[in-house]
Design a protein around this motif. Structure first.
Motif, PDB file in Angstrom:
ATOM      1  N   PHE A  49       0.799  -1.218   0.000  1.00 10.45           N
ATOM      2  CA  PHE A  49       0.000   0.000   0.000  1.00 10.45           C
ATOM      3  C   PHE A  49       0.835   1.273   0.000  1.00 10.45           C
ATOM      4  CE2 PHE A  49      -3.513  -2.781   1.375  1.00 10.45           C
ATOM      5  CZ  PHE A  49      -4.504  -2.312   0.517  1.00 10.45           C
ATOM      6  N   ASN A  50       1.988   1.247   0.648  1.00 14.75           N
ATOM      7  CA  ASN A  50       2.777   2.483   0.689  1.00 14.75           C
ATOM      8  C   ASN A  50       3.758   2.601  -0.475  1.00 14.75           C
ATOM      9  OD1 ASN A  50       5.074   0.952   1.361  1.00 14.75           O
ATOM     10  ND2 ASN A  50       4.935   1.417   3.552  1.00 14.75           N
ATOM     11  N   GLY A  51       3.730   1.619  -1.369  1.00 14.57           N
ATOM     12  CA  GLY A  51       4.542   1.697  -2.570  1.00 14.57           C
ATOM     13  C   GLY A  51       6.011   1.412  -2.374  1.00 14.57           C
ATOM     14  N   SER A  52       6.372   0.742  -1.261  1.00 14.06           N
ATOM     15  CA  SER A  52       7.785   0.500  -0.983  1.00 14.06           C
ATOM     16  C   SER A  52       8.309  -0.825  -1.531  1.00 14.06           C
ATOM     17  CB  SER A  52       8.041   0.563   0.530  1.00 14.06           C
ATOM     18  OG  SER A  52       7.326  -0.445   1.215  1.00 14.06           O
ATOM     19  N   GLU A 157      -6.426   1.807   9.184  1.00 19.32           N
ATOM     20  CA  GLU A 157      -5.774   3.087   8.938  1.00 19.32           C
ATOM     21  C   GLU A 157      -4.323   3.003   9.395  1.00 19.32           C
ATOM     22  OE1 GLU A 157      -5.996   7.219  11.203  1.00 19.32           O
ATOM     23  OE2 GLU A 157      -7.781   6.926   9.955  1.00 19.32           O
ATOM     24  N   LEU A 158      -3.425   3.488   8.556  1.00 15.44           N
ATOM     25  CA  LEU A 158      -2.002   3.508   8.870  1.00 15.44           C
ATOM     26  C   LEU A 158      -1.423   4.824   8.385  1.00 15.44           C
ATOM     27  CD1 LEU A 158       0.601   2.016   9.836  1.00 15.44           C
ATOM     28  CD2 LEU A 158       0.848   1.202   7.483  1.00 15.44           C
ATOM     29  N   GLU A 162      -6.187   5.025   4.717  1.00 12.70           N
ATOM     30  CA  GLU A 162      -6.979   3.810   4.863  1.00 12.70           C
ATOM     31  C   GLU A 162      -6.553   2.758   3.847  1.00 12.70           C
ATOM     32  OE1 GLU A 162     -11.202   4.057   5.058  1.00 12.70           O
ATOM     33  OE2 GLU A 162     -11.183   5.966   6.155  1.00 12.70           O
ATOM     34  N   PHE A 163      -6.562   1.501   4.272  1.00 15.72           N
ATOM     35  CA  PHE A 163      -6.426   0.397   3.331  1.00 15.72           C
ATOM     36  C   PHE A 163      -7.183  -0.812   3.867  1.00 15.72           C
ATOM     37  CE2 PHE A 163      -2.730  -0.130   6.100  1.00 15.72           C
ATOM     38  CZ  PHE A 163      -2.679  -1.494   6.329  1.00 15.72           C
TER      39      PHE A 163
END
Length: 263
Positions: A49-52, A157-158, A162-163
């Motif tokens: 989700f964070n694209g890392s 939520e992080l 949201e994911f």
């Protein structure tokens, strides 16, 4: 068959929220990122989700890819039920649950919504438990340990974002054969780390020559995952290209492989 229409809330009070989600989905099922034997390891999902994740690995996944985690350990089931019963309480936070073994893995995550879901009817559940009774260790009741809680939709939520994901309370091979293949779902990425135990063992999962999960996917008529994520693996490296090779370690470290399947 449409899996979205086949899933139904365990509790009546969740009916309205689930129907709202079904309307938002509009009957379509996105491609999936499957993390098998996940326990409560949120690292791959957070990275998704964070694209890392490595850019060269992301190119094998659609922008709308949706994560599904699976595990069938009774402790996982009990923990998820506990979280469901308590996450809406004003004083609930994972930081305040230090006596529970799973909390450190959720220390930065806030649960916003949980909907337990049933998929299998009674006769199907009886058949599955009988057919796959040799696929689980004696310490676990069955490949689907609960009569009603088969999946759980979880919205979180992080860091202010949201994911959502779905947690399947089901053994990996059973999930592939009784869910993925039955509903013709599209798995674009498969991940399994720290695999152990009887049906979750490394050989059962990743071994190209004798892995039951590997072979079931390889011989399936469905679209197969193009991205395979495992602990460091010489056997996979012998057949596939490793994406962005690294020496960060073996156990629990994500190694990315471009999965090219023989026709």
């Amino acid at each position: 068959m449409n899996i979205i229409q086949s899933l139904r809330p365990v509790h009546r009070e969740d009916d309205m929220e689930w129907q709202e989600l079904v309307r938002d989905i509009n009957g379509s099922t996105p491609p999936l990122f499957w993390y098998g034997g996940a326990a409560f390891d949120s690292k791959p999902i957070v990275a998704l989700f964070n694209g890392s994740l490595p850019k060269n690995a992301q190119e094998f996944m659609s922008p709308d890819i949706f994560p599904v985690l699976t595990d069938y350990d009774l402790n996982i089931l009990k923990a998820i039920k506990y979280i469901y019963e308590n996450f809406n309480k004003e004083d609930f936070s994972f930081d305040s649950q230090s006596e529970n073994w799973f909390t450190y893995q959720f220390s930065d995550i806030k649960i916003l919504q949980m909907i337990p879901l049933t998929l299998f009817d009674y006769s199907t559940l009886v058949r599955i438990r009988k057919e796959y009774q040799n696929s689980h260790p004696s310490a676990t009741s069955s490949v689907v340990p609960d009569d009603e809680w088969h999946f759980v939709f979880i919205n979180t939520e992080l860091n202010g974002k949201e994911f959502s994901f779905v947690y399947g309370l089901i053994e990996n091979l059973t999930f592939w054969k009784e869910v993925i293949e039955v509903y013709a779902l599209n798995i674009e990425a498969f991940c399994a780390l720290r695999v152990g135990g009887k049906s979750g063992s490394w050989d059962h999962t990743h071994n190209p020559k004798k892995g039951k999960i590997f072979d079931s996917i390889r011989t399936s008529k469905l679209n197969k995952p193009r991205l395979w994520i495992a602990d460091d693996c010489s056997e996979l490296r012998n057949i596939w290209r490793e994406i962005n090779p690294h020496e960060d370690g073996f156990y629990g470290q994500m190694h990315f492989f471009e999965a090219i399947w023989n026709k």
